[in-house]
Design a protein around this motif. Structure first.
Motif, short mmCIF file in Angstrom:
data_model
loop_
_atom_site.label_atom_id
_atom_site.label_comp_id
_atom_site.label_asym_id
_atom_site.label_seq_id
_atom_site.Cartn_x
_atom_site.Cartn_y
_atom_site.Cartn_z
N ILE A 40 -46.65 -30.70 -11.93
CA ILE A 40 -46.59 -30.50 -13.38
C ILE A 40 -46.84 -31.83 -14.07
O ILE A 40 -46.21 -32.83 -13.74
N GLU A 41 -47.76 -31.80 -14.98
CA GLU A 41 -48.06 -33.00 -15.76
C GLU A 41 -47.74 -32.71 -17.22
O GLU A 41 -48.28 -31.78 -17.81
N VAL A 46 -50.02 -29.83 -21.28
CA VAL A 46 -49.26 -29.50 -20.07
C VAL A 46 -50.25 -28.98 -19.04
O VAL A 46 -51.01 -28.06 -19.31
N LYS A 47 -50.23 -29.61 -17.87
CA LYS A 47 -51.09 -29.12 -16.78
C LYS A 47 -50.18 -28.81 -15.61
O LYS A 47 -49.34 -29.62 -15.25
N ALA A 48 -50.36 -27.64 -15.04
CA ALA A 48 -49.51 -27.26 -13.91
C ALA A 48 -50.34 -26.56 -12.85
O ALA A 48 -51.28 -25.83 -13.16
N SER A 49 -49.98 -26.80 -11.61
CA SER A 49 -50.64 -26.08 -10.52
C SER A 49 -49.65 -25.87 -9.39
O SER A 49 -48.63 -26.57 -9.30
N CYS A 50 -49.96 -24.91 -8.54
CA CYS A 50 -49.08 -24.57 -7.43
C CYS A 50 -49.96 -24.24 -6.24
O CYS A 50 -51.08 -23.77 -6.39
N SER A 51 -49.42 -24.47 -5.05
CA SER A 51 -50.22 -24.23 -3.84
C SER A 51 -50.12 -22.79 -3.34
O SER A 51 -50.64 -22.48 -2.28
N CYS A 52 -49.46 -21.91 -4.11
CA CYS A 52 -49.32 -20.52 -3.63
C CYS A 52 -50.57 -19.70 -3.90
O CYS A 52 -51.43 -20.08 -4.68
N LYS A 53 -50.61 -18.53 -3.27
CA LYS A 53 -51.76 -17.64 -3.41
C LYS A 53 -51.84 -17.07 -4.84
O LYS A 53 -52.91 -16.91 -5.39
N ALA A 110 -53.57 -19.33 -7.08
CA ALA A 110 -55.01 -19.37 -6.78
C ALA A 110 -55.72 -18.16 -7.39
O ALA A 110 -56.85 -18.27 -7.85
N ILE A 111 -55.04 -17.03 -7.41
CA ILE A 111 -55.66 -15.80 -7.93
C ILE A 111 -55.54 -15.71 -9.45
O ILE A 111 -56.52 -15.47 -10.14
N ARG A 112 -54.32 -15.94 -9.95
CA ARG A 112 -54.07 -15.69 -11.38
C ARG A 112 -54.04 -16.95 -12.24
O ARG A 112 -54.05 -16.86 -13.46
N GLY A 113 -53.92 -18.09 -11.63
CA GLY A 113 -53.84 -19.32 -12.41
C GLY A 113 -52.46 -19.56 -13.00
O GLY A 113 -52.28 -20.42 -13.86
N LYS A 125 -42.94 -21.63 -13.42
CA LYS A 125 -41.93 -21.31 -14.43
C LYS A 125 -40.56 -21.87 -14.03
O LYS A 125 -39.84 -22.43 -14.85
N ILE A 126 -40.21 -21.71 -12.77
CA ILE A 126 -38.90 -22.18 -12.29
C ILE A 126 -38.83 -23.71 -12.38
O ILE A 126 -37.82 -24.27 -12.81
N CYS A 127 -39.91 -24.38 -12.01
CA CYS A 127 -39.92 -25.85 -12.06
C CYS A 127 -39.88 -26.35 -13.50
O CYS A 127 -39.21 -27.34 -13.80
N MET A 128 -40.59 -25.67 -14.39
CA MET A 128 -40.57 -26.06 -15.81
C MET A 128 -39.15 -25.93 -16.36
O MET A 128 -38.69 -26.79 -17.11
#
Ligand SMILES: [Zn+2]
Length: 73
Positions: free
Chosen positions: A35-36, A41-48, A51-54, A60-63
């Motif tokens: 999370i940046e 705000v830029k956020a990404s996750c390594s889960c599937k 990758a599919i939905r963006g 949400k939990i980390c935010m």
């Protein structure tokens, strides 16, 4: 699902966080959330799901953890 903060660093006017969060279904699996927080705000996750939905629940939990935890803000 509990987010563990791996590292937080400040880069120019942004704060960058890396979290490890375990999978809800498979406790042997975990994902990395980045999370940046800056002008944008830029956020990404390594889960599937990301990758599919963006977007995904891990972000949400980390935010929420960042918002609710003064020590890591
Ligand atoms: Zn995710």
């Amino acid at each position: 699902m509990y987010p563990y903060l791996i590292i937080k660093r400040n880069y120019m006017d942004s704060r960058i966080y890396l979290f490890a969060i375990n999978s809800e279904k498979n406790p042997l699996k975990s994902y990395i959330v980045r999370i940046e927080l800056g002008k944008y705000v830029k956020a990404s996750c390594s889960c599937k799901g990301f990758a599919i939905r963006g977007n995904c629940k891990h972000i949400k939990i980390c935010m929420r953890k960042i918002r609710c935890n003064k020590k890591i803000q």
